[in-house]
Design a protein around this motif. Structure first.
Motif, mmCIF file in Angstrom:
data_model
loop_
_atom_site.group_PDB
_atom_site.id
_atom_site.type_symbol
_atom_site.label_atom_id
_atom_site.label_comp_id
_atom_site.label_asym_id
_atom_site.label_seq_id
_atom_site.Cartn_x
_atom_site.Cartn_y
_atom_site.Cartn_z
ATOM 1 N N LEU A 24 56.480 80.097 -16.310
ATOM 2 C CA LEU A 24 55.497 79.576 -17.265
ATOM 3 C C LEU A 24 56.108 78.430 -18.066
ATOM 4 O O LEU A 24 55.502 77.361 -18.223
ATOM 5 C CB LEU A 24 55.051 80.704 -18.203
ATOM 6 C CG LEU A 24 54.050 80.312 -19.296
ATOM 7 C CD1 LEU A 24 52.733 79.886 -18.678
ATOM 8 C CD2 LEU A 24 53.830 81.462 -20.268
ATOM 9 N N ILE B 194 56.379 75.373 -15.899
ATOM 10 C CA ILE B 194 55.083 74.726 -15.667
ATOM 11 C C ILE B 194 54.678 73.891 -16.875
ATOM 12 O O ILE B 194 54.275 72.737 -16.752
ATOM 13 C CB ILE B 194 54.016 75.802 -15.360
ATOM 14 C CG1 ILE B 194 54.268 76.380 -13.970
ATOM 15 C CG2 ILE B 194 52.611 75.224 -15.452
ATOM 16 C CD1 ILE B 194 53.437 77.599 -13.657
ATOM 17 N N LEU B 195 54.828 74.487 -18.074
ATOM 18 C CA LEU B 195 54.416 73.762 -19.281
ATOM 19 C C LEU B 195 55.280 72.525 -19.514
ATOM 20 O O LEU B 195 54.771 71.444 -19.827
ATOM 21 C CB LEU B 195 54.477 74.688 -20.499
ATOM 22 C CG LEU B 195 53.450 75.822 -20.509
ATOM 23 C CD1 LEU B 195 53.643 76.699 -21.734
ATOM 24 C CD2 LEU B 195 52.032 75.260 -20.470
ATOM 25 N N VAL B 196 56.592 72.696 -19.356
ATOM 26 C CA VAL B 196 57.489 71.564 -19.628
ATOM 27 C C VAL B 196 57.262 70.443 -18.618
ATOM 28 O O VAL B 196 57.182 69.264 -18.985
ATOM 29 C CB VAL B 196 58.967 72.016 -19.622
ATOM 30 C CG1 VAL B 196 59.890 70.814 -19.707
ATOM 31 C CG2 VAL B 196 59.227 72.949 -20.780
ATOM 32 N N ASN C 49 54.608 69.833 -16.875
ATOM 33 C CA ASN C 49 53.316 69.234 -17.143
ATOM 34 C C ASN C 49 53.433 68.217 -18.273
ATOM 35 O O ASN C 49 52.974 67.086 -18.169
ATOM 36 C CB ASN C 49 52.315 70.326 -17.507
ATOM 37 C CG ASN C 49 50.971 69.744 -17.912
ATOM 38 O OD1 ASN C 49 50.428 68.914 -17.198
ATOM 39 N ND2 ASN C 49 50.467 70.167 -19.059
ATOM 40 N N MET C 50 54.111 68.650 -19.341
ATOM 41 C CA MET C 50 54.294 67.761 -20.482
ATOM 42 C C MET C 50 55.063 66.514 -20.052
ATOM 43 O O MET C 50 54.651 65.387 -20.303
ATOM 44 C CB MET C 50 55.038 68.527 -21.584
ATOM 45 C CG MET C 50 55.165 67.837 -22.906
ATOM 46 S SD MET C 50 56.584 66.746 -22.951
ATOM 47 C CE MET C 50 57.901 67.952 -22.981
ATOM 48 N N GLN D 244 53.279 64.072 -17.633
ATOM 49 C CA GLN D 244 52.189 63.342 -18.268
ATOM 50 C C GLN D 244 52.714 62.317 -19.264
ATOM 51 O O GLN D 244 52.155 61.258 -19.441
ATOM 52 C CB GLN D 244 51.258 64.312 -19.017
ATOM 53 C CG GLN D 244 50.622 65.365 -18.147
ATOM 54 C CD GLN D 244 49.469 64.807 -17.327
ATOM 55 O OE1 GLN D 244 48.810 63.866 -17.733
ATOM 56 N NE2 GLN D 244 49.251 65.377 -16.148
ATOM 57 N N ARG D 245 53.780 62.688 -19.929
ATOM 58 C CA ARG D 245 54.250 61.895 -21.057
ATOM 59 C C ARG D 245 55.145 60.749 -20.588
ATOM 60 O O ARG D 245 54.984 59.624 -21.026
ATOM 61 C CB ARG D 245 55.045 62.808 -21.996
ATOM 62 C CG ARG D 245 55.636 62.091 -23.185
ATOM 63 C CD ARG D 245 54.984 62.520 -24.461
ATOM 64 N NE ARG D 245 55.273 61.587 -25.526
ATOM 65 C CZ ARG D 245 54.501 61.444 -26.584
ATOM 66 N NH1 ARG D 245 53.392 62.154 -26.689
ATOM 67 N NH2 ARG D 245 54.806 60.599 -27.527
ATOM 68 N N LEU E 191 54.070 71.040 -8.579
ATOM 69 C CA LEU E 191 54.752 70.578 -9.792
ATOM 70 C C LEU E 191 56.223 70.285 -9.535
ATOM 71 O O LEU E 191 57.019 70.171 -10.463
ATOM 72 C CB LEU E 191 54.632 71.635 -10.892
ATOM 73 C CG LEU E 191 53.207 71.881 -11.405
ATOM 74 C CD1 LEU E 191 53.150 73.178 -12.191
ATOM 75 C CD2 LEU E 191 52.749 70.726 -12.266
#
Lengths: 687, 310, 315
Positions: free
Chosen positions: B149, B152-154, B156-157, B160-161, B249
């Motif tokens: 989890l 995935i969050l990192v 994604n961040m 995108q960033r 990812l």
């Protein structure tokens, strides 16, 4: 082929037993040639040093050896061959006709089952009892092994019982089906000396009550002499001598037995002369070597002659039901292990500044602080490990500290060297105050005060060669260069009786005794003024123990260093100490010169410890002062006397409510007894 | 410190060169491992993978990213041993190329995590008291988020960033950070088992500095545990990396990624099953090999199974 | 025990608070905001500002965090960025049920089977069958879920045609009405879990078999069966269950991947879905719920240990 018991046959007969374990590292000959017999109603003591195969003999009697073991010879129980029995037949024997009591009761009991059930299950299985019958019988058994509150103790789990109580449960379990043969494998090893004494009392009492033959395995000659009727001595997998207990202890015919006996520190004889300990040189015969046609003890034997190297001696009759495996047994007499040297007297305590002077030494663990656990402050009282202890050691002298586990003696050792910071009191080395933390002390102070630990295996880093421990100390303290320190390390190893080639060995390649010598060499590296020895000989076999004790004593005579010697073994403390400090629950019970402390008048705790200590002499009068229970861990200060809870000579209310006064012994103010009973009265009741 | 360590190493070495000494002890450790069945099988599988990953670029028949649009969905032929995918890319070449990135990411990430974990674990275990409590509380908090989890969050961040960041480093970082807590717990408990031993007290009595005690006296004794940890963790790292790839990812196209290859080609199982099975099999065999090797180390060093999980 | 429970739950609350801040910040760091992502190409400064005001995105982050957390505590997680008609709470409610169905089924199958096989094999340590099965277990543990899943789809769906290859359903259909879509996902989760439990149980049984108290039991003359049931199993299975319970996190990673492989409508599927569509509110809440479930599973693990261990229970 079901075997039937033969009541004519001996209860247990072991004939030419040989047990070899096949491991990935090669064959390991645990038992080479053992023959012995146990009759109904007698206790056979089986004694020997670690690795001599005595436990393997015990388990072979139960038919319990791993599949990797090859068994030769015969083990007959009531005429039936144990080695030929099927699993089903063995099950009928085990726990029923033959039962066992183990070393280390805490691991021998199922931790997740109530102890009552553990006793009952054998009754239900072997004797077809109903659950109710079994429960009643278990209560009777608990009572017969002297457990308090037998009706309810069965509801407890093992971890809720003390070590002594656990061992009583194991004994009750073994007695459950009234076995004909009871095998006890080091049943008191690891227990406190006071607990050991009560368990030994129980065993002595049981042997008259139950009509079972008992095999009692122990490394401790004192314990064996207390319980055994006959004794068999094992060396390197062979039974080398077998005789009635008195014949063996008073007139041993095998040089090894004679050597073992002369290694045990004994109280001075009636003439008051104290003798130096003998020691057996060399190391135990390697279990991986194949049997050869020679006497296995010959390489270490002072009586060895040419024929010893070419003939494997048979068991010879030395008269009076005394068998010995030695070709020259008629030559065995006192003094073969060197002349009984009278010990040299040490210099008296000089009036000068003592090497170590501790006043009011105090260590409380934890507690005191307020801790917020979400709902408010919870104040925990500290554990009072050491309370206001005084001691002083002069140069060239030895202070012995004794007490049971939990008495605070190890805490005292660690507080002195600064491994555990003290909370109070003063500590001076040569009159110079010492910081409570070792890393805050000066290099000189650290090099002047060294320590030797109990467990020789753990005191050397298993991943670094022997050289490391010694050279590091030399470089740190003696400021030697690389080349110099290596040279000096070789000399040091030689001085503790090891070959310099050991420097590049790994610790695991050394025996326990050799490891402890390395630890000594490292401690002596910087010519310390004080060596603190914490149970330094406790883990060693008796012959090795004597070697190390002699080494320590010689070093002291040569360099005049002082020792603080911590031990639970009263025989050892009596032998090494000039002064003795008796600790109980962190408090000083008694302190003074050795002879004063060890003779009446003594503190009732000292008296109980002395009474509990097993003496390797079958003629010694059995003593009767016994302590139940164990040292309490108290978070609050004692209201009255620290010993009141277990004191066999307790006076009454005064002991519970008033701290004991500090009394001076009969021989002057060097001797302190903290007790309510006046010293004169103590002397009168203890004489 | 460095100078002192150097002389210390000389003091304790039978042979003059500490490197030689290390090599000889590593060799004897390997001999022990190869004596176990699992160790032998695992070592062989891992060596095959490593060899293929190293020599891969010289033996791949095609450039892994080249489209052969005339040969889309090709079954295994003499030209394409393992067939092609929907864009006509050679599956064999892509599987060989995929080994490099995943082994690199998993290894570096694990080394990072295990190094951090060992430093934190030894420090926490040896220091004890307040320091230990604080470190362990932080570790508990880090453990409160499942690592996938967090990853995935990192990712994604980050994707995108920051465009253009090499996301293999992000994955390496995540592996390092998410492995550190569990690893430090294991190393801490191994340290706690060594700390009360007398040779440590002996070193304190000699007045040795704390870092010396932690890393010269204690560390060698927890190294076997570190080795087992590292081996198991590499397999977790491989699974995490491939799992991220599978979810889309992972490392960005066009770098071939085993996980992504399985995900994309799973849609075409009925036509070219090998295109999904080949990278899947490569992945599975590598993880199996590493776990077998880890089991071999464990048996050789007599370390009980702790049941650590991803 | 009650005190222990209260302390632990309070600690979890603190932990979850920290985790929620972490999740919120990770998402707050994204470029643009939910409104920009929603509008995509059609965004004009005006329409963006309007939507931001409408969604409350013009207010400072800490206010929005408090609103989000406050709503979450009342069970209201807001609406999806894709459409104001989609209530996140109801979507997550359904997905959570589906995931739980998968996880619980796998547990119910894998735990008893794994324990039983572990005990059976552990009592035959170092036999041929033990070496074969424990190596097999190690291999099974090592297989990535997406590989076993793909092989299963290939065999059971593509080649044999017995089962649907994915769990995609018509709108309005539920998992319960289509149990056949559950089979492959459950089998995939169960495989690795079963092998893991089996290995742990085996290791613990072997360790206990070597203990002194099992020797005591054998030398009491009890039959092997009784020794296993009374003396080995209670002591070996307690640590096994603890280890299993402590590693429920194992399941979570696997579930995310398996749900995506089979297009299974669970939390893991939703998580990846919301990333692919950049549905920020949904992503935040899905991640938070997964973290919360994870934390409470760990608490359940600790409680299991406490309840089963007489030492803890009685102190």
């Amino acid at each position: 082929m079901t075997q039937t018991p033969n009541s004519e046959a001996p209860l247990m007969q072991v004939e030419d037993l040989a047990v070899t374990f096949y491991t990935p590292r090669g064959a390991f000959r645990a038992v080479r040639q053992a023959s012995l017999e146990i009759a109904r109603g007698e206790v056979l003591g089986l004694v020997g040093e670690s690795g001599c195969g005595k436990s393997t003999v015990a388990f072979a009697m139960m038919g319990y050896l791993p599949g990797t073991a090859q068994v030769e010879g015969a083990v007959r129980f009531e005429g039936m061959d144990i080695t030929a029995m099927s699993d089903a037949e063995l099950r009928q024997m085990r726990g029923n006709h033959m039962a066992m009591v183990y070393q280390d009761p805490v691991t021998s009991l199922n931790p997740s089952m109530r102890v009552g059930r553990q006793v009952e299950e054998a009754l239900v299985y072997h004797l077809d009892m109903t659950a109710d019958q079994a429960r009643d019988r278990a209560v009777d058994l608990f009572e017969s092994v002297g457990l308090a509150d037998p009706g309810r103790i069965g509801r407890r789990y093992p971890h809720q019982l003390s070590g002594g109580m656990q061992q009583r449960v194991v004994i009750a379990m073994a007695l459950a089906c009234e076995p004909h043969l009871l095998i006890m494998d080091e049943p008191t090893t690891g227990l406190d000396v006071t607990t050991e004494a009560t368990i030994l009392d129980l065993i002595v009492e049981l042997k008259d009550r139950v009509n079972a033959g008992i095999l009692f395995v122990s490394h401790n000659l004192g314990v064996i002499s207390r319980v055994a009727d006959r004794v068999a001595v094992m060396y390197a997998g062979e039974v080398v001598e077998q005789a009635a207990v008195r014949d063996l202890f008073k007139g041993s015919r095998h040089p090894y037995t004679a050597g073992l006996l002369s290694c045990v520190p004994q109280p001075p004889g009636d003439d008051g002369v104290e003798h130096q300990l003998s020691s057996i040189p060399g190391a135990v015969f390697d279990a991986q070597v194949e049997q050869s046609e020679s006497c296995l003890f010959a390489p270490r034997c002072p009586l060895a002659q040419d024929d010893c190297a070419s003939v494997s001696p048979p068991m010879l009759d030395a008269g009076d039901d005394h068998a010995v495996k030695c070709l020259h047994h008629e030559n065995v007499k006192p003094g073969i292990w060197g002349d009984l040297l009278e010990r040299q007297q040490k210099p008296d305590q000089d009036g000068g500044v003592p090497v170590l002077n501790a006043k009011g030494l105090r260590k409380f663990y934890g507690g005191g602080r307020k801790k917020w656990i979400l709902f408010g402050p919870s104040v925990r009282q500290p554990v009072r490990a050491l309370v206001d202890v005084d001691m002083r050691v002069g140069s060239g002298r030895t202070l012995g500290i004794v007490g049971e586990s939990g008495s605070g003696k190890s805490t005292a050792a660690r507080a002195i060297v600064g491994l555990i910071p003290r909370n109070g009191g003063s500590l001076e080395l040569h009159g110079e105050s010492l910081d409570s933390h070792v890393h805050e002390r000066t290099e000189e102070q650290r090099s002047a005060m060294r320590m030797v630990f109990q467990n020789p295996t753990a005191s050397l880093n298993p991943k670094l060669p022997i050289r490391h421990a010694i050279v590091r100390a030399l470089r740190k303290f003696a400021g030697l260069s690389h080349a110099e320190s290596n040279e000096r390390a070789e000399e040091l190893l030689e001085s503790v009786g090891l070959d310099p080639s050991f420097l590049d060995r790994q610790p695991s390649e050394l025996s326990g005794g050799q490891q402890q010598r390395v630890a000594l060499a490292s401690a002596f590296a910087a010519n310390p003024d004080l060596v603190v020895a914490d149970e330094a000989v406790s883990a060693l076999d008796v012959s090795v123990q004597a070697q190390v004790l002699n080494l320590l004593e010689n070093h002291q005579r040569e360099t005049g260093n002082a020792y603080v010697f911590i031990t639970h073994d009263l025989g050892v403390v009596r032998y090494v100490s000039d002064d003795i400090l008796v600790l109980y629950a962190g408090h000083v019970a008694e302190y003074g010169p050795s002879p004063d402390v060890l003779s009446a008048p003594s503190h009732p705790y000292t008296e109980a410890l002395l009474s509990a200590a097993p003496i390797p002499d079958p003629d010694a009068e059995p003593t009767h002062i016994r302590l139940e229970g164990s040292v309490p861990t108290l978070r609050a200060a004692f209201e009255g006397c620290f010993f009141a809870g277990r004191c066999p000579r307790k006076l009454g209310d005064i002991c519970d409510h008033t701290p004991p006064p500090q009394q001076t012994g009969l021989n002057g103010d060097g001797h302190v007894i903290n007790c309510h009973i006046p010293v004169e009265e103590l002397e009168a009741i203890q004489r | 410190m460095a100078a002192a360590d150097h002389t210390a190493a000389r003091d304790v070495s039978a042979s003059a060169n500490p490197l030689l000494r290390f090599a000889s002890s590593a060799r004897s450790a390997l001999t022990l491992i190869l004596r176990t069945t699992t160790g032998r099988v695992g070592f062989t599988i891992v060596m095959v993978h490593l060899t293929l990953a190293v020599i891969g670029p010289w033996i791949t028949p095609y450039t892994p990213t080249d489209f052969h649009l005339d040969d889309r969905f090709s079954a295994p032929t003499a030209a394409y041993w393992l067939g092609t995918d929907e864009f006509g890319r050679d599956v064999l070449s892509r599987v060989l190329a995929g080994a490099r990135s995943i082994i690199w990411i998993a290894t570096v990430g694990t080394v990072l995590g295990v190094t951090l974990g060992t430093i934190v674990g030894v420090t926490s275990g040896y220091a004890g008291g307040k320091i230990d409590q604080i470190i362990m509380r932080i570790v508990d908090w880090l453990l409160a988020i499942p690592s996938l989890l967090l990853a995935i969050l990192v990712i994604n961040m980050a994707t995108q960033r920051f465009s253009g960041v090499d996301d293999s480093w992000i994955i390496i970082g995540i592996i390092g950070i998410s492995f550190m807590p569990n690893n430090s717990r294991v190393i801490r408990s191994a340290t706690l088992a060594v700390k009360p031993l007398e040779f440590v007290e002996s070193a304190r009595l000699r007045g040795e500095p704390t870092p010396y005690i932690m890393f010269r006296e204690i560390l060698p004794n927890v190294l076997p545990v570190v080795a087992v940890e590292a081996a198991i963790r590499i397999s977790f790292a491989l699974l995490l990396t491939a799992g991220l790839g599978f979810l889309g990812l992972g490392v960005q196209e066009p770098t071939p990624d085993w996980g992504l290859m399985v995900a994309e080609n799973a849609k075409h199982l009925s036509t070219v099953p090998l295109s999904a099975l080949a990278p899947g099999f490569a992945m599975a065999s590598l993880v199996v090999g590493i776990n077998l090797l880890a089991d071999g180390i464990r048996q050789a060093q007599n370390i009980p199974e702790t049941g650590d999980s991803r | 025990m009650a005190r222990f429970l209260i302390v632990r739950i309070s600690l979890i609350m603190v932990t979850l608070l920290a985790v929620s801040i972490a999740i919120f910040s990770l998402i707050e760091l994204l470029p643009g905001d939910a409104a920009a992502l929603m509008l995509g190409q059609q965004s004009t400064p005006d329409s963006l500002r309007n939507l931001q005001e409408q969604m409350g995105l013009d207010r400072p982050p800490h206010i929005r965090y408090l609103e989000w957390i406050g709503g979450a505590l009342r069970g209201d997680l807001g609406v999806s960025a894709k459409s104001p008609d989609i209530s996140i709470s109801s979507v997550i409610g359904e997905r959570l049920r589906n995931s739980a169905l998968l996880a619980v089924s796998a547990f119910v199958i894998a735990v008893p089977l794994g324990l039983a096989m572990g005990v059976w094999v552990g009592s035959r340590a170092d036999t041929k069958i033990d070496r074969f099965l424990s190596m097999g277990g190690l291999v099974t543990i090592s297989l990535p879920e997406f590989v076993t899943g793909v092989v299963m789809i290939l065999v059971l769906s593509t080649m044999l045609g017995w089962l649907p290859s994915s769990s995609i359903m018509m709108p309005g259909e539920s998992i319960i009405g289509n149990p056949q879509v559950l089979i492959m996902p459950i089998l995939t989760v169960t495989g690795a879990l079963f092998a893991y439990i089996f290995r742990m149980a085996r290791a613990n049984v072997i360790e206990v078999m070597e203990s002194n108290y099992v020797r005591t039991a054998v030398l009491k003359g009890l039959p092997m069966r009784t020794v296993m049931v009374r003396h080995v199993m209670p002591n070996a299975l307690l640590p096994t269950i603890t280890v299993i319970a402590n590693n429920v996190g194992w399941l979570f990673g696997g579930l995310i991947i398996i749900e995506n492989l089979f297009a299974y409508p669970g939390m893991g599927g939703e998580l990846i879905n919301s990333i692919k569509t950049q549905d920020i509110p949904m992503l935040q809440s899905t991640a938070m719920v997964i973290a919360a479930v994870y934390a409470f599973s760990n608490l359940a693990a600790d409680l299991t240990y406490g309840l089963l261990n007489p030492r803890v229970r009685l102190s």
